[in-house]
Design a protein around this motif. Structure first.
Motif, short mmCIF file in Angstrom:
data_model
loop_
_atom_site.label_atom_id
_atom_site.label_comp_id
_atom_site.label_asym_id
_atom_site.label_seq_id
_atom_site.Cartn_x
_atom_site.Cartn_y
_atom_site.Cartn_z
N LEU A 76 0.82 -1.21 0.00
CA LEU A 76 0.00 0.00 0.00
C LEU A 76 0.86 1.26 0.00
CD1 LEU A 76 -2.77 -1.09 2.54
CD2 LEU A 76 -2.87 -1.08 0.03
N TYR A 77 2.02 1.23 0.63
CA TYR A 77 2.93 2.38 0.57
C TYR A 77 3.47 2.56 -0.85
CZ TYR A 77 2.94 3.51 5.50
OH TYR A 77 2.56 3.93 6.75
N VAL A 78 3.80 1.47 -1.51
CA VAL A 78 4.24 1.57 -2.90
C VAL A 78 3.12 2.15 -3.76
CG1 VAL A 78 5.00 0.26 -4.92
CG2 VAL A 78 5.88 -0.33 -2.64
N TYR A 79 1.90 1.66 -3.55
CA TYR A 79 0.74 2.19 -4.27
C TYR A 79 0.55 3.67 -3.99
CZ TYR A 79 -4.19 2.95 -5.46
OH TYR A 79 -5.36 3.43 -5.98
N GLY A 80 0.72 4.06 -2.71
CA GLY A 80 0.52 5.45 -2.33
C GLY A 80 1.53 6.41 -2.93
N GLY A 89 0.21 8.28 -14.78
CA GLY A 89 1.41 8.96 -15.25
C GLY A 89 2.06 9.89 -14.23
N THR A 90 1.41 10.10 -13.07
CA THR A 90 2.01 10.94 -12.04
C THR A 90 2.41 10.08 -10.85
OG1 THR A 90 -0.16 11.38 -11.06
CG2 THR A 90 0.66 12.96 -12.70
N SER A 91 3.43 10.52 -10.14
CA SER A 91 3.87 9.82 -8.94
C SER A 91 4.69 10.79 -8.10
CB SER A 91 4.71 8.59 -9.28
OG SER A 91 6.00 8.97 -9.76
N TRP A 92 5.07 10.35 -6.90
CA TRP A 92 5.92 11.18 -6.06
C TRP A 92 7.24 11.48 -6.75
CZ3 TRP A 92 10.65 11.58 -3.86
CH2 TRP A 92 10.80 12.46 -2.78
N PHE A 93 7.68 10.58 -7.60
CA PHE A 93 9.01 10.67 -8.19
C PHE A 93 9.08 11.59 -9.41
CE2 PHE A 93 8.44 6.56 -6.16
CZ PHE A 93 9.48 6.57 -5.25
N ASN A 94 7.93 11.96 -10.00
CA ASN A 94 8.02 12.76 -11.23
C ASN A 94 7.05 13.94 -11.27
OD1 ASN A 94 5.50 11.68 -11.73
ND2 ASN A 94 6.13 10.42 -13.48
N ASP A 95 6.35 14.21 -10.18
CA ASP A 95 5.32 15.26 -10.22
C ASP A 95 5.47 16.18 -9.01
OD1 ASP A 95 2.66 16.14 -11.56
OD2 ASP A 95 2.19 16.01 -9.42
N ASP A 96 5.63 17.50 -9.27
CA ASP A 96 5.84 18.46 -8.19
C ASP A 96 4.63 18.54 -7.26
OD1 ASP A 96 8.33 19.01 -9.12
OD2 ASP A 96 7.79 20.88 -10.11
N GLU A 97 3.45 18.55 -7.81
CA GLU A 97 2.25 18.65 -6.98
C GLU A 97 2.11 17.42 -6.07
OE1 GLU A 97 -2.64 19.06 -7.37
OE2 GLU A 97 -1.38 18.97 -9.16
N VAL A 166 11.62 2.04 3.91
CA VAL A 166 12.71 1.34 4.59
C VAL A 166 12.22 0.08 5.30
CG1 VAL A 166 13.92 3.52 4.96
CG2 VAL A 166 12.52 2.58 6.81
N GLU A 167 10.90 0.02 5.56
CA GLU A 167 10.36 -1.15 6.26
C GLU A 167 10.41 -2.41 5.41
OE1 GLU A 167 9.94 -1.21 9.31
OE2 GLU A 167 9.97 0.94 9.74
N ILE A 168 10.69 -2.27 4.12
CA ILE A 168 10.89 -3.46 3.29
C ILE A 168 12.03 -4.30 3.87
CG2 ILE A 168 11.61 -4.29 1.01
CD1 ILE A 168 10.23 -1.82 -0.18
N SER A 169 13.07 -3.63 4.34
CA SER A 169 14.20 -4.35 4.92
C SER A 169 13.84 -5.00 6.25
CB SER A 169 15.39 -3.41 5.10
OG SER A 169 15.11 -2.40 6.05
#
Length: 257
Positions: A76-80, A89-97, A166-169
Motif C-alpha cells: 500500500l505504501y508503494v501504491y501510495g 502517469g504521475t507519482s511522487w518521483f516525477n510530479d511536483d504537486e 525502509v520497512e521493506i528491509s
C-alpha cells in the motif's frame, strides 16, 4: 477516500491501535498452529519454542504481529507513492504537486501504521515483564514524528511517507531474527537472508535516508543539490515550521533505530 478532520483522524487512529493490540493477542493464541506450519521448514520448531523463556516466547509473538503489519502495508505504501492522486502517469518521483500534497489515502495509511506502533507498545506493557526500552524509543520517535507530519502536511508529510519504504528491509530482518531464534544461525538460509538484508539496508536505510535528508529535508536552509528541486518543507505557518524541526530530529533518530 474521505478527507477527514482532526476528530475523525484521531478516532481512526484509536481504532487502528485497538486493532493491533487485538492482533497481538490473536497471534499469541494462534502460536501453536503457526509453529505446526513452521515445522515443514524448521524441524522441531515447537520443541525449540517450548524451551524458550516466557519473554522470548512473547518476542516471537511480537515478530509475528510485526510481519503481519509489514505484509499488509508495504504494497500500500508503494501504491501510495504512485497512485494516491488517482491519476495515470504521475507519482511522487516525477510530479511536483504530488510531492507536496498529503492525499487522504496516504494519511489514513500512515495512521494505520502509527496505530501499529501504539498497539505494539500497549501489548508490550500488558504482557512483557521486562520492558524493552529500545523498542519504546523507536515507537515514540517514529510514531510521534509520523503523527506530527500528518498534522503538518505538505512535503514533510510526503517525505515521511516515502521513508516508510525502509520497512521493506524489516521483513528480511525479521526472517533473519526468526532463523536465529530457531537455532539456524549456521544454515545456508541464514547466510542468504543476511546478504539480502545487507543489500536492502544499504539502498533503503543509507541511500534513501541520505537522499531524503541531503536533497529534500534541509534544502530551504542550505540550498538544493544540483539537479534537485527545493520545496517549502512545511510552509510559512510558524507552528508548523517549529514542528518541522522536531520531525527532522525524529527522521535522524529513525535512520539509526
Amino acid at each position: 477516500m474521505p478527507d477527514w478532520g482532526f476528530t475523525e483522524n484521531f478516532l481512526f487512529f484509536a481504532a487502528c491501535t485497538t486493532f493491533w493490540v487485538t492482533t497481538f493477542f490473536a497471534c499469541r493464541a494462534l502460536t501453536p498452529f503457526i509453529l505446526s506450519l513452521l515445522e515443514y521448514v524448521i524441524p522441531n520448531a515447537s520443541k525449540i519454542y517450548a524451551k524458550k523463556s516466557r519473554h522470548e516466547q512473547l518476542e516471537f509473538v511480537q515478530i509475528l504481529n510485526c510481519q503481519l503489519h509489514l505484509i499488509l502495508v508495504i504494497p500500500l505504501y508503494v501504491y501510495g507513492l504512485v497512485y494516491a492522486d488517482a491519476k495515470k502517469g504521475t507519482s511522487w518521483f516525477n510530479d511536483d504537486e504530488y510531492r507536496v500534497t498529503a492525499y487522504p489515502f496516504q494519511a489514513l495509511l500512515m495512521l494505520f501504521s502509527t496505530g501499529y506502533f501504539a498497539g505494539d507498545a500497549i501489548a508490550m506493557g500488558l504482557t512483557f515483564d521486562k520492558k524493552p526500552m529500545d523498542l519504546y524509543m523507536h515507537h515514540v520517535f517514529v510514531g510521534g514524528g509520523t503523527l506530527l507530519s500528518v498534522y503538518c502536511g505538505g512535503l514533510v508529510f510526503t517525505l515521511n511517507f516515502l521513508n516508510f519504504l525502509v520497512e521493506i528491509s524489516s521483513v528480511t530482518l525479521n526472517i533473519r531474527v526468526l532463523l536465529q531464534y530457531f537455532n539456524m544461525k549456521d544454515s545456508q538460509m541464514f547466510a542468504i537472508v543476511g546478504l539480502v538484508f545487507m543489500a536492502q539496508f544499504f539502498w533503503l536505510r543509507i541511500v534513501l535516508m541520505l537522499y531524503v535528508n541531503l536533497t529534500k529535508m534541509y534544502c530551504e536552509e542550505f540550498g538544493a543539490w544540483p539537479g534537485f528541486s527545493c520545496y517549502s518543507f512545511v510552509g510559512e505557518d510558524p507552528t508548523k515550521r517549529a514542528l518541522g524541526w522536531i520531525i527532522r530530529m525524529c527522521y535522524l533518530i529513525y535512520s539509526v533505530l
